[in-house]
Structure formats: structure tokens, C-alpha cells
Design an enzyme around this catalytic site. Sequence first.
Site, mmCIF file in Angstrom:
data_model
loop_
_atom_site.group_PDB
_atom_site.id
_atom_site.type_symbol
_atom_site.label_atom_id
_atom_site.label_comp_id
_atom_site.label_asym_id
_atom_site.label_seq_id
_atom_site.Cartn_x
_atom_site.Cartn_y
_atom_site.Cartn_z
ATOM 1 N N LYS A 1 -3.923 3.482 2.438
ATOM 2 C CA LYS A 1 -5.066 2.704 1.950
ATOM 3 C C LYS A 1 -6.171 3.626 1.431
ATOM 4 O O LYS A 1 -6.824 3.330 0.424
ATOM 5 C CB LYS A 1 -5.574 1.792 3.069
ATOM 6 C CG LYS A 1 -4.556 0.694 3.397
ATOM 7 C CD LYS A 1 -4.835 0.013 4.727
ATOM 8 C CE LYS A 1 -3.788 -1.064 5.022
ATOM 9 N NZ LYS A 1 -3.828 -1.509 6.434
ATOM 10 N N LYS B 1 0.820 -1.225 0.000
ATOM 11 C CA LYS B 1 0.000 0.000 0.000
ATOM 12 C C LYS B 1 0.844 1.261 0.000
ATOM 13 O O LYS B 1 0.486 2.240 -0.650
ATOM 14 C CB LYS B 1 -0.934 0.037 1.205
ATOM 15 C CG LYS B 1 -0.304 -0.398 2.492
ATOM 16 C CD LYS B 1 -0.930 -1.707 2.892
ATOM 17 C CE LYS B 1 -0.245 -2.379 4.036
ATOM 18 N NZ LYS B 1 -0.568 -3.796 4.092
ATOM 19 N N GLY C 1 1.179 -9.266 19.182
ATOM 20 C CA GLY C 1 1.613 -9.244 17.787
ATOM 21 C C GLY C 1 0.703 -8.421 16.893
ATOM 22 O O GLY C 1 0.846 -8.435 15.673
ATOM 23 N N GLU D 1 -5.496 -6.298 -4.694
ATOM 24 C CA GLU D 1 -6.583 -6.515 -3.732
ATOM 25 C C GLU D 1 -6.067 -6.533 -2.295
ATOM 26 O O GLU D 1 -6.716 -6.014 -1.376
ATOM 27 C CB GLU D 1 -7.287 -7.845 -4.034
ATOM 28 C CG GLU D 1 -8.438 -8.188 -3.121
ATOM 29 C CD GLU D 1 -9.604 -7.209 -3.238
ATOM 30 O OE1 GLU D 1 -10.274 -7.217 -4.269
ATOM 31 O OE2 GLU D 1 -9.823 -6.416 -2.284
ATOM 32 N N GLY E 1 -6.693 -6.299 3.886
ATOM 33 C CA GLY E 1 -6.301 -7.709 3.924
ATOM 34 C C GLY E 1 -7.161 -8.626 3.086
ATOM 35 O O GLY E 1 -7.222 -8.503 1.864
#
Lengths: 442, 442
Positions: free
Chosen positions: A207, A107, A189, A131, A136
Site C-alpha cells: 500500500k 495492492k 476473522g 481506490e 479499504g
Amino acid sequence: MKVIKPGVVIVGCGTVGGGTAQILWRDKSLLRERTGVDIELRKVVDLSFDHAKSLGIPEKLLSSNLDEALSDPEVGVVVELVGGMTFAKTVIEKSLRAGKCVVTANKALLAHHGNELLALARENGVAISFEASCAGGIPVIRALYDGLIANRIEALYGIVNGTCNYILTEMIQKGQSYEVALKAAQQLGFAEADPTLDVAGGDSSHKLTILASLAFGRKVDLASIPVSGIDTLSFDDVSYGSKLGYVVKLLAIAQRMKDGISLRVRPSFISKDHPLAWVSGPFNAVSIYGSAVGHTMYYGRGAGASPTGSAVVSDIVGVITGTAGIGFETLGIWPDRQSDAIQLPSEEIRSRYYVRCMVQDKPGVLARVSTIMADRGISIASVLQPEVQERDGKAVPIVITTHLAREGNIHDALREIDAQEFSREPSVWLSIVDEPNEFGGE
Amino acid sequence: MKVIKPGVVIVGCGTVGGGTAQILWRDKSLLRERTGVDIELRKVVDLSFDHAKSLGIPEKLLSSNLDEALSDPEVGVVVELVGGMTFAKTVIEKSLRAGKCVVTANKALLAHHGNELLALARENGVAISFEASCAGGIPVIRALYDGLIANRIEALYGIVNGTCNYILTEMIQKGQSYEVALKAAQQLGFAEADPTLDVAGGDSSHKLTILASLAFGRKVDLASIPVSGIDTLSFDDVSYGSKLGYVVKLLAIAQRMKDGISLRVRPSFISKDHPLAWVSGPFNAVSIYGSAVGHTMYYGRGAGASPTGSAVVSDIVGVITGTAGIGFETLGIWPDRQSDAIQLPSEEIRSRYYVRCMVQDKPGVLARVSTIMADRGISIASVLQPEVQERDGKAVPIVITTHLAREGNIHDALREIDAQEFSREPSVWLSIVDEPNEFGGE
């Protein structure tokens, strides 16, 4: 458009590269059955292969020689998953010049150099698909170029950064401070050691650049998008907002206005009744308002090896079957072939606002604050002056929500309020985002 | 696949036909700009034209002669929007035999004769597209054949009937009975004068047949799908469910199981935390769980002239640009080329259940009910015996939720309970649908 060979090279075997390789390798027969195409993973190019090996990718597929991989005539598709802006750009340019179609999830690169790369693909008679660059595993780019192609897109509101949404959810549901919630996200994480790109809104602005350019079919200038993150968000404001019936979300916002388009990334209050308010934890969602379809929303995991890999592989399939090439050649929404968007400056945004002023507790202050706002044409919708335990000498909050106002006027009013002798801390403001008219119009 | 001419004939100018005609006519230049294709509405075929005229469709486009419209060599696409099973089928068959691609929103016809029609399209070298047949404007069929093509679909849960969802939302939010909510829906145009097809679940079973056949890539037998509607739902159960943390939704359910697939249409309890629980009013949504992507959800308007028209036009664009043809020729998921699904009988469904028994208020009844359930291996998770004002002689409810149980065992247990001397009314049961393991596995 020419026939694309079903051989695939993946460049970069990190989280998403590994997830993609695993789907292509482990689910080969499932993919053959579902797609009707025999996708062949020809090479995984990287410098270190610990991750690839841990996933069971055979050693014969691992290579550090990009040029050799690109020279393979059986390779039709190069998947760029190295990330970053320099080597990734080289990989894509080399691949396009070698006549390979490109699939990428990058992105940042697309937001900065997308139009240039799209044009280069076009020059070389190949397609570029992305895509996985936004949200995601959610097929939201496809919604923009395919499912909603019959619509003039009126507005788009995206929760497109799972790190921020996870942190905000912890703050809202557990009453935690930003710092504590960030630490929890890092331990799980969901946040990087250096979380700046996520929490300061940069990733969301990348994005938004991609989504808005497709939604409106215009070139979008990343640098002109006003961006605020969640890193300066105070728990007090989350809490007052909640009392007023709002949930705070980091929203990537694109709105068609009379004189242009308004783009911004902002921690924003939305009504508890709006579907985006329900999106919790690391999930992403994008609400799109189309002139014919009204409100649609797309929800799912915005990150992770296999969700993002799902999107990458859907692009590989589109490229190899040829549908991506047709779309890339035919459709009119690709920004490289279009003119620049007219991006309205943030001062011109019209929205409702939440304002918190921290003032000395004495008579006449609320009257003075109200007058300063009224002088700038800002109409007050509600005032909340929370009870504070120990008042003597301390700053007390005045929480105000406004009717529709020009953002420039809000800035001016707050500058004047903060200059008053009763002001104790800089005032805070947040947008309140209302659901747009579902079938168009401001 | 051959090049498809951009001329379009719409057959049937009712609500959706009119909405489609209006998008093609009114938004012609927008569509040209966005799609890069010059779609030309050549004829609107119907017997009466009051609606078409009221929308401003020019008279020269109106015709009652289907055969003449089909003989136009500039027509590449026929859009069947007459609905029903007889003339609609004739329209589609004639069109396919005339070498025209077909776009249809006809779920009943596709659920009954879809495989036959797909095969006929294939025989004639043309494509058939049906995005608008399920969930109106939401591009969920595209998610199944495109965005999620890299996934083995594990489960699908759909709120695919806006009439039912509107009625249930009124019952839940306003505490209304089914009868009152139905009347409100009829007055607002959300329900037909004869609402049977919607409220008894038939329409949802048609959509489930289509969605499941694409999700699993198998022929699905409509007649074998167990179907219950909302027309027998009692407000008491809605209310008890709410106390237990559940929301009732009419769900079209498709699950991959070890030995086959389980399909059903059922008013079901889902947790208040599941995104589907938030879908209110006439909106639709479909949750799809994929092996790589995990949970994704698609939300929007499931009916109405322009939302459904949005989906129809996206199909027209796909057919004319050629992407629909490629997908139809290449992909392996079209059910006409696949074997029959193994559809498990409803007795074999394993789920949690909500059970309400209406019993005489006397000692030992709960013990007896519990024993009957235990004898069939049904493990009780919770019991709610609500306080009832006037007990003397009246039936009192015992509300039970179970752990995972075999549906056949639930039926057997309730049959036995209802035969006891303390039973006052037939027992009621509803499925409690838990979120599946997000990345596969039962």
C-alpha cells in the site's frame, strides 16, 4: 477518451467481489438515483458460486467463462477482485487489451506491476482505477489525486493494515502479548490463518508503494522499501513506550527529504496526542501533510466486504461517468509517466529512536552505553531504567530515547553495544515518529 | 459540456483570495506538473490591493474592473471569494451568465441561495464548485459526491467551526470560562472581533445546510434548522460532562430517520472514545456514516489562507479538466434538481440528554424531579449530585443523564421543573450523541 458502456463484469466473487456485487445488485435503484448512471452488472465470473448465490445474485449473472464475458460489447468495466499475482494479472491485461476499463483492489499486483499495467491501459485508451487497493473504504487515493492536487505532498503516515492495528490495540489496551492478541484476531476473522503478509509488514509495504507513488508522482521501487512488522514486537517495549507518552502503531511512512524520499514500514512510536494514536481496533487512517493544506487525516474501515465494495463502486462510477478517464489522461501524478523516485537507504533516515539494551546490572554499564552512542554522534534525550524485582544475575533493561539521529549510526552503535561483555540479549530499537512541520520543510 | 479555458479570475483578495492567488502564482510550475493543466491567473479583482501586493502578485494582474475581467475570452473560471450575500451573489450570477464556471467558498450565500445558483449554472451550461465552503482544506464535499457515492448516507456529524472548537478545547483542557477562552481565540486570530456568526452556531448551520443537501440529495431549508451555539455554555456543564466520560463539541448533525431527516447545530456531549472527541484546537472534522462503508472521518484545518486555498484550487483544477462539469451534469445528488427534504421538527428528535437542574437543597427534590421526568416517559440513566462546599441557602446542582427520549418531552419536563418552588435557576440541557449503528438502521 471514449464513452464507457455502463455494463460491469466482476471477476472473483470472494469477500470483496461479493460485497461489490451486492451493492451493484441490491442497491441498484439507490445507485441510479445518486449517480445518474444506470450501472448494469452483466456477469460475475468465478469458478465456484456458493458465495454469490448466498448473496442472492441471480444465477443468470454467474459465469465461468471470462473470455465470453469480455466479448460482451455492453461491458465497459471489468472489476478484478481475484487477488494474487498471476491470474489477476492475466485478467487485467486481457481486459485492457479488449478495450475495457479496469477497477481493481489488488495492492500486491499494483505494487509489483502497477506501472506496467497503467502503461498498458494508456496504450489501449482506457483507464485503470484502484481506490480500494489502499485503506479499504477510505477515499484516500482520491485525496491524493483530487482533493489535495494543489499541494506538494510533504509526508504521509498510514495505518493501512487493520489486522496489525487490531493486534496492537489489544496489546496496548489489554496488556496482552503478541501471540495472545494474534489468536484473538484470528478468532474474530481479523487475521488470516497464515497472518505473515499482514503482521510482517508486506501488505503495508504494497500500500505504501501505491500511496507514495501518487503522493510524489514518481515510480516507487517496492523492493527498496525497508520493512519490519509487528511479529517481533515485545510487550515490554509497548509498555515502556506507553510510560514515555507514546503509542506503538505499524506505520507506512513516506517523507519528502532534501535529497529524495524516505519510505519505510515500521512499528513506530507516535505521541499520544497525534490523531493517528487514537485509531484503534481494525480501523485504518492515513495522515497526509500538504504544502498548502497542512495536516489532513482520513479514517475508516480498511477492509471488509461492504467498506471495500464502497470504494470499488465509487471507482466504477468514476470510470463510467468519465471522470476517471479524464483524470487518468490529464493529471501528471500517475507514476507510469514519471521518473524513478530517489529512495534514500534506511541508513540515511533521520529520526528519533527508542532503544532498549539488556545488560548485566553492574556499575559503569550505562556510562559505557552512553559513550558508544556519543561516539557515533547520537545524543540521548532520556533514560529509563525500570526497577526490576530480582536482579541477581538477570539481565536488566536500559531504555533510551535519542534526539534526531541517523539510522545507520543507531545500527552501528547497537552492534557495538551487543558485542560488549555486559550485553545479555540483542538490543531492540524502534523509530519515534514526530509530527512534521505542518506546512513543509524538514 | 464544453471545454473550459484555463484562465482564472479571482474576485476578492482577502485571506482566502490571497491564499488562492499565491498558490496559483507561486506554485505555478508545481501545479502544471501535478495537474497536467496550465492554469493561468488572469486577474485578481478587488478595490484595494495592499494584501495582493504584499503577497507578490504582479501589478498587471490587479484590476478593479469586474466586467472587463469577465469579458476576457481566455477566462474559463471565476473564483468568488468576496464573501457576504449581496455583491458576492452579483459576481456569481454575472459570471455564470457570461458562461464562466464558478468556484466559491461562500457558505452563507450557498446556504441561502445555493439551489438558485446551481440552477442558474445549469441553465448556462457551466459548473459551480464549492469544496472550500465546508471544512476548509478537508476534501469532505468530494467524499460526499465522489468517494462515498455508492452509499446511502445514514448520518453526518461535523465539527465545522474552528473558532468554536478552539474555544471549547481551551475550556476543556485549561479549565477556562467561555469568556476567557474567547478572548484568547480573538488574540490569536481564531475568532473575529464580533464572533457572533461563529459562536452562536450560524456558520455551522450554513455548512450543515450544504453538507446535508449533498449527503441526502435533497433541498435543505436553512431556516428550519434548530441552532444553538457555545456562547451560553457554562463551564460547570463542560466539567460535569467530563466526569461522566463525555467531551463537549459544537456538532452539526444530520441523521436519516424513518420519517425524514433530523438536522441541528448543538453543543453536544460525545463519548471520549469517539474519534470526534479527539479533534482539538482550530481543527475541523466530519464523521460520515454510509450504508456500505460504515464510519469514515475526515480531519484537517477548517480555515486559513492556504488550507482553504488548497480546496479552492482543487475545484479550479476539477473545473478546467472537466471532471467537475461531468459530475455536475451527471450525478443525481445536486439539490437543485431534487425535492425538498422532510426536516423533522426538533421536538421529534430522539436522543439521550444531559440535564442540570439548580434546586434548593432539601429532601424530596430529587424525587419530585424524577417524577416529573417519568411522567413524560423520560427514563433516567444516571444521577450525579456533586458535593457543594457551602450549601446553606445556595442552589445545588442535580445532574441527570437520560436514556433515549423525545426532545419535546425534555423541554416540557424542564419547563415544569423550572416552575417548581424549589427551582433556583433555569435548567440546562445538552444532547448526548451516541455513535449510530455503523451500517445503517436507527
